[in-house]
Design a protein around this motif. Sequence first.
Motif, PDB file in Angstrom:
ATOM      1  N   ALA A  59     -11.877  12.465 -11.710  1.00  0.00           N
ATOM      2  CA  ALA A  59     -11.141  11.214 -11.882  1.00  0.00           C
ATOM      3  C   ALA A  59     -11.984  10.170 -12.631  1.00  0.00           C
ATOM      4  N   VAL A  60     -13.256  10.082 -12.311  1.00  0.00           N
ATOM      5  CA  VAL A  60     -14.140   9.103 -12.967  1.00  0.00           C
ATOM      6  C   VAL A  60     -14.241   9.420 -14.463  1.00  0.00           C
ATOM      7  N   LEU A  61     -14.474  10.687 -14.784  1.00  0.00           N
ATOM      8  CA  LEU A  61     -14.580  11.069 -16.200  1.00  0.00           C
ATOM      9  C   LEU A  61     -13.259  10.842 -16.923  1.00  0.00           C
ATOM     10  N   LEU A 107      -5.006  13.122  -3.974  1.00  0.00           N
ATOM     11  CA  LEU A 107      -6.364  12.652  -4.312  1.00  0.00           C
ATOM     12  C   LEU A 107      -6.312  11.293  -5.018  1.00  0.00           C
ATOM     13  N   TYR A 108      -5.448  11.190  -6.021  1.00  0.00           N
ATOM     14  CA  TYR A 108      -5.387   9.977  -6.839  1.00  0.00           C
ATOM     15  C   TYR A 108      -4.823   8.781  -6.070  1.00  0.00           C
ATOM     16  N   ALA A 109      -3.858   9.022  -5.196  1.00  0.00           N
ATOM     17  CA  ALA A 109      -3.327   7.911  -4.393  1.00  0.00           C
ATOM     18  C   ALA A 109      -4.452   7.324  -3.540  1.00  0.00           C
ATOM     19  N   GLY A 110      -5.280   8.190  -2.965  1.00  0.00           N
ATOM     20  CA  GLY A 110      -6.413   7.723  -2.154  1.00  0.00           C
ATOM     21  C   GLY A 110      -7.406   6.917  -2.985  1.00  0.00           C
ATOM     22  N   LEU A 111      -7.708   7.402  -4.190  1.00  0.00           N
ATOM     23  CA  LEU A 111      -8.664   6.699  -5.055  1.00  0.00           C
ATOM     24  C   LEU A 111      -8.113   5.343  -5.498  1.00  0.00           C
ATOM     25  N   ARG A 157      -6.108  22.868  -8.579  1.00  0.00           N
ATOM     26  CA  ARG A 157      -5.334  21.899  -7.811  1.00  0.00           C
ATOM     27  C   ARG A 157      -3.869  21.905  -8.223  1.00  0.00           C
ATOM     28  N   THR A 158      -2.977  21.798  -7.247  1.00  0.00           N
ATOM     29  CA  THR A 158      -1.539  21.686  -7.540  1.00  0.00           C
ATOM     30  C   THR A 158      -1.231  20.236  -7.916  1.00  0.00           C
ATOM     31  N   PRO A 159      -0.076  20.001  -8.560  1.00  0.00           N
ATOM     32  CA  PRO A 159       0.314  18.617  -8.862  1.00  0.00           C
ATOM     33  C   PRO A 159       0.320  17.728  -7.611  1.00  0.00           C
ATOM     34  N   ASP A 160       0.774  18.252  -6.478  1.00  0.00           N
ATOM     35  CA  ASP A 160       0.794  17.447  -5.246  1.00  0.00           C
ATOM     36  C   ASP A 160      -0.613  17.110  -4.763  1.00  0.00           C
ATOM     37  N   ALA A 211       0.838  -1.208   0.000  1.00  0.00           N
ATOM     38  CA  ALA A 211       0.000   0.000   0.000  1.00  0.00           C
ATOM     39  C   ALA A 211       0.872   1.256   0.000  1.00  0.00           C
ATOM     40  N   GLU A 212       1.929   1.239   0.780  1.00  0.00           N
ATOM     41  CA  GLU A 212       2.824   2.408   0.821  1.00  0.00           C
ATOM     42  C   GLU A 212       3.534   2.605  -0.518  1.00  0.00           C
ATOM     43  N   ARG A 213       3.950   1.495  -1.133  1.00  0.00           N
ATOM     44  CA  ARG A 213       4.633   1.617  -2.420  1.00  0.00           C
ATOM     45  C   ARG A 213       3.678   2.085  -3.517  1.00  0.00           C
ATOM     46  N   LEU A 214       2.430   1.578  -3.493  1.00  0.00           N
ATOM     47  CA  LEU A 214       1.448   2.004  -4.498  1.00  0.00           C
ATOM     48  C   LEU A 214       1.107   3.488  -4.304  1.00  0.00           C
ATOM     49  N   ASP A 215       0.951   3.884  -3.068  1.00  0.00           N
ATOM     50  CA  ASP A 215       0.695   5.293  -2.746  1.00  0.00           C
ATOM     51  C   ASP A 215       1.815   6.179  -3.316  1.00  0.00           C
ATOM     52  N   GLY A 216       3.048   5.802  -3.067  1.00  0.00           N
ATOM     53  CA  GLY A 216       4.196   6.588  -3.549  1.00  0.00           C
ATOM     54  C   GLY A 216       4.281   6.602  -5.070  1.00  0.00           C
ATOM     55  N   ALA A 217       4.035   5.448  -5.688  1.00  0.00           N
ATOM     56  CA  ALA A 217       4.106   5.347  -7.148  1.00  0.00           C
ATOM     57  C   ALA A 217       3.085   6.283  -7.789  1.00  0.00           C
ATOM     58  N   VAL A 218       1.856   6.260  -7.285  1.00  0.00           N
ATOM     59  CA  VAL A 218       0.791   7.082  -7.873  1.00  0.00           C
ATOM     60  C   VAL A 218       1.095   8.562  -7.656  1.00  0.00           C
TER      61      VAL A 218
END
Lengths: 208, 208
Positions: free
Chosen positions: B169-171, A195-199, A187-190, A95-102
């Motif tokens: 994100a969905v779109l 947001l995307y790591a959570g999704l 939204r900033t890149p960070d 989970a930590e690695r996927l979070d960091g990758a995204v």
Amino acid sequence: MSAADEMTHGADKPWGEVSPEAARKLLVAAVEAFAERGYHATTTRDIAGRAGMSPAALYIHYKTKEELLHRISRIGHDRALEILEAAAEGPGSAAERLDGAVRRFVRWHAERHTTARVVQYELDALSDEHRTEIVELRRRTDAAVRRILNDGVKAGEFDVPDVPGTTLAVLSLCIDVARWFNAQGRRTPDEVGELYAGLVLRMVAAQK
Amino acid sequence: MSAADEMTHGADKPWGEVSPEAARKLLVAAVEAFAERGYHATTTRDIAGRAGMSPAALYIHYKTKEELLHRISRIGHDRALEILEAAAEGPGSAAERLDGAVRRFVRWHAERHTTARVVQYELDALSDEHRTEIVELRRRTDAAVRRILNDGVKAGEFDVPDVPGTTLAVLSLCIDVARWFNAQGRRTPDEVGELYAGLVLRMVAAQK
């Protein structure tokens, strides 16, 4: 944000691997021209002009327009692969690695969105030999994410019924940031990365 | 799959709204040319030639190349909006409506991937007036998905901390299908729709 800004303000100096300075300037000019008008509508004369150079000066560094596109595509794909392999092989739980990758992959596509669009949308313009080379880099990029997902499933951290399909969706979600990201947006890149790591952690049903 | 195949084999006859037949043929030829070479590298002469017509015959139906792009973009965006508004206003729980919206939106982007790429990647080539019109359609498309997510949150069906971000994100996930989808690939449009509907229901933490 223009390709020149991406070069100047990037945290990790994009195109820093390209020397001498004239070759680097031409690459930045090519990214801008391809992004604005498309590869096929751009001439080497346009690119040289944008870089404030003569067509003859361009030919010292790049024999063809396709060679410029290939350099751009190669550097972009190398960087993407580097980010994802570092995450796949890094320390921490799946989970930590996927979070960091995204987070890092999204940030790259947001910060370098002009470059990323050229890299993604002009693949068909590469020569057969160069396209084969890039497809191999994309296969390895895909494998790095699949590895994290498989690790998570084996460790009982993730529940993923379709690992190849979910890998495809995760990469697609991150790559498409380059299409819609607007440096003047909300939204900033960070923030997009967070947001995307959570999704994505929800997509793999990561244990909290 | 070419734009002509997309026209012929599509379940709901794309470009069926364009008449007479010559105007429809020219639109199909324009989609193919723009997808292959980009908008700026395509001339009206190229488009007429592909449709087996003279440039003079083209001008009877379309005054400019931009008018062709606008027709393509308008029809594509109208269809996207129609799919998502029908899902938002349809019967069923929020989860059922979101599932249906994602399946149908993904299927459209997979089946019409050539058209969808032109529609998504050539927005900047539209005139200011036409771009404003298309941006308004995109705002309504976004609102339709946001409505389903808000309904789900209110009903206690979904847990979504950031509704605008999750809508985006969905779109984005669905739209990017047009970039990577390959008609010769492993997955059918329906299979991608099913996979993605499942992933999106996880993104909103839908109650099972």
